[in-house]
Design a protein around this motif. Structure first.
Motif: not given
Length: 276
Positions: A49-56, A100-106, A150-161
């Motif tokens: 989702g975060m990279l999709s704008p670049l697909l154009a 601190f966590r940033t979780v990334e779903g699809k 966040y409602q529990g969607e599958p996570i692919y990666k977690i960014v942390f600090m």
């Protein structure tokens, strides 16, 4: 010249960090290379989702979540979120250690509510102001939501600090069998950031998977990156190129260093290798 399979990191490689608009020269380099028969794939730590704008701008495929999700020619060829058990354990262990966590779903990403305030406090004390600016930019343009949504969607990666490298000792011990900790380095005040990535994949395995899927030999693959989460991609590809604005550690490992992204680095590198 054999047709190449080219992998492009996004932040700091195709675009300035946190941006969704590449330089005109980079867009032109990709366009001409594809017209010449080469195949160009986005290969990012960002979620789909975060990279999709670049697909154009026109690409043959995408690798999201540092190798956890792969599309090529409109087909999903790899999809590997954390298992519910991995996800629950990782979220709990990081939180219990004050990280601190940033979780990334699809399609969506979510960050702990205290994260930006923590960054502001450090920047106000003369700390990691560059990371604060990057974080505010990425939250503005890439739609990162509060963790409360966040409602529990599958996570692919977690960014942390976290405040100190020592804060990671417990999580590394508990989670180390299942996850790799890709550390981006520690600033002068001890603040450390990185990514928690499933050991089932990384950007290097994505290069291997797409090489096999497309039939392009590994020796005819080229990877461009700028940070240590590009390490395996740079090591796996037939030719690994680090951007001039990239990590000094990665520059030492890469086969070549090209000019920075803001100085038409991709265009000039594509030109020097006869891709355009």
């Amino acid at each position: 010249m054999e047709h190449k399979l080219i992998f492009l990191d996004i932040d700091g490689t195709l675009t300035e960090p946190g941006k969704n608009e590449p330089p005109t020269s980079a867009v032109e380099a990709v366009r001409i290379a594809r017209a010449n028969g080469h195949r160009v794939v986005l290969c990012s730590g960002r979620s789909r989702g975060m990279l999709s704008p670049l697909l154009a701008y026109g690409f043959d495929g995408l690798v999201g979540s540092a190798g956890g999700y792969i599309e090529y020619g409109g087909q999903v060829i790899y999809d590997c979120p954390m298992t519910p058990e991995q996800q629950g354990q990782a979220m709990r262990v990081l939180a219990d250690n004050g990280i601190f966590r940033t979780v990334e779903g699809k399609e969506h990403s979510y960050t702990d509510e205290g994260f930006k305030q923590f960054l502001r406090e450090n920047a106000g004390a003369g700390g990691n102001s560059e990371l604060l600016r990057w974080r505010e930019q990425i939250e503005g343009e890439l739609g990162i939501r509060p963790m409360a949504e966040y409602q529990g969607e599958p996570i692919y990666k977690i960014v942390f600090m976290c405040r100190r490298a020592e804060d990671l000792q417990g999580p590394m011990r508990v989670l180390g069998d299942s996850f790799g900790f890709c550390l981006q380095g520690t600033d002068q005040y001890g603040v450390i950031n990185g990514e928690l990535i499933n050991k089932a994949f990384h950007k290097g395995t994505a290069v291997q998977r797409l090489s096999q899927y497309t039939g392009v030999p590994i020796e005819d693959t080229i990877a461009f990156g700028d940070s240590m989460n590009d390490l395996e991609m740079i090591q796996t590809a037939g030719l690994g190129i680090c951007m001039g604005n990239g990590s000094e550690a990665l520059k030492k490992i890469a086969d070549e260093v090209c000019p920075p992204v803001g100085e038409d680095g991709l265009f000039r590198a594509f030109q020097s290798h006869g891709l355009i």
